[in-house]
Scaffold this motif. Structure first.
Motif, mmCIF file in Angstrom:
data_model
loop_
_atom_site.group_PDB
_atom_site.id
_atom_site.type_symbol
_atom_site.label_atom_id
_atom_site.label_comp_id
_atom_site.label_asym_id
_atom_site.label_seq_id
_atom_site.Cartn_x
_atom_site.Cartn_y
_atom_site.Cartn_z
ATOM 1 N N ASP A 26 66.062 65.136 -91.881
ATOM 2 C CA ASP A 26 64.906 65.523 -91.071
ATOM 3 C C ASP A 26 63.778 64.501 -91.138
ATOM 4 O O ASP A 26 63.040 64.317 -90.161
ATOM 5 N N TYR A 27 63.638 63.824 -92.261
ATOM 6 C CA TYR A 27 62.565 62.843 -92.433
ATOM 7 C C TYR A 27 62.631 61.750 -91.368
ATOM 8 O O TYR A 27 61.597 61.257 -90.906
ATOM 9 N N ASP A 28 63.856 61.380 -90.954
ATOM 10 C CA ASP A 28 64.051 60.302 -89.974
ATOM 11 C C ASP A 28 64.504 60.827 -88.611
ATOM 12 O O ASP A 28 64.849 60.030 -87.732
ATOM 13 N N ARG A 29 64.483 62.119 -88.434
ATOM 14 C CA ARG A 29 65.053 62.697 -87.205
ATOM 15 C C ARG A 29 64.346 62.213 -85.951
ATOM 16 O O ARG A 29 64.992 61.950 -84.925
ATOM 17 N N GLU A 30 63.047 62.086 -85.976
ATOM 18 C CA GLU A 30 62.315 61.677 -84.776
ATOM 19 C C GLU A 30 62.760 60.291 -84.308
ATOM 20 O O GLU A 30 62.984 60.073 -83.110
ATOM 21 N N LEU A 31 62.915 59.354 -85.248
ATOM 22 C CA LEU A 31 63.386 58.015 -84.895
ATOM 23 C C LEU A 31 64.788 58.060 -84.303
ATOM 24 O O LEU A 31 65.097 57.367 -83.336
ATOM 25 N N ILE A 32 65.636 58.878 -84.900
ATOM 26 C CA ILE A 32 67.029 58.972 -84.456
ATOM 27 C C ILE A 32 67.130 59.614 -83.085
ATOM 28 O O ILE A 32 67.877 59.145 -82.204
ATOM 29 N N ASP A 33 66.364 60.679 -82.855
ATOM 30 C CA ASP A 33 66.401 61.356 -81.567
ATOM 31 C C ASP A 33 65.974 60.433 -80.428
ATOM 32 O O ASP A 33 66.504 60.511 -79.307
#
Length: 212
Positions: free
Chosen positions: A201-208
């Motif tokens: 979840d910590y990196d989810r925004e970048l991945i999305d």
């Protein structure tokens, strides 16, 4: 095609060293270990769930006949018998000994020269071209996951699986998580969708942003 040619064509400028996720645009970081407790031992639900996630991702990414480069970085701090370590890492986890004749080694600068006297520290990179089916990947992945937990057997080296068939790079860094890189989003969009719930979840925004 050798590993240098492949990396230059498909992953130009990428160094095979941590942290992979932050060094390449098309990447997913998965969470392997969930709800860790200090009392969790070798047969705990925690570590078994770590194994399940690591093995599941590997099997989904790598079909038996896929062409693979298995790459191991062994840091040499001037007191390691790196060639004996090489034999342990590869001979233990490669099924057929004749495959080991393809093993290659190069010496490269240590990845964090600011931390040490650069001339004394170096990294030996061992690479083996093989097929997925040549690797005892279940026991290998478990050993990688075991390291920070203090369980045996364990592997402390950085191990990378470069799939030239799928144009992906997969690395389990420890029981906490793993990184998956690809030459383009379409190569791993199905993994993004299928295992979306395992994304850190910590990196989810970048991945999305990459896949949406």
């Amino acid at each position: 095609m050798n590993i240098t040619e492949f990396m230059n064509q498909k992953f130009p400028g990428l160094e095979l060293e941590p942290p992979l996720f932050y060094n390449w645009d098309v990447a997913i970081r998965f969470e392997l270990g969930v709800d860790y407790r200090k009392t969790d031992g070798e047969n705990s639900v925690y570590i078994n769930n770590v194994y399940i996630r690591a093995i599941t991702l590997f099997k989904t990414l790598h079909l038996p006949e896929d062409e693979i480069f298995m790459v191991v970085n062994v840091n040499d701090f001037g007191n390691r018998k790196v060639f004996s370590h090489r034999l342990k890492v590869f001979s233990k986890y490669i099924k057929e000994k004749h495959v080991l004749y393809k093993l290659q080694q190069v010496t490269i600068p240590y990845g964090f020269p600011e931390d040490v006297e650069e001339e004394k520290y170096k990294t030996h990179r061992f690479s083996l071209k093989c097929k997925t089916s040549d690797i005892k990947y279940i026991s290998l992945l478990k050993a990688i996951c075991n390291h920070d937990m203090g369980f045996k057997p364990s592997i402390s080296y950085d191990v990378f699986f470069i799939n030239t068939t799928k144009e992906t790079i997969f690395r389990v860094y420890d029981d906490r998580g793993s990184d998956l890189l690809a030459s383009s989003p379409d190569k791993i969009s199905h993994i993004y969708e299928q295992y979306n719930g395992w994304i850190l979840d910590y990196d989810r925004e970048l991945i999305d942003e990459v896949f949406k």
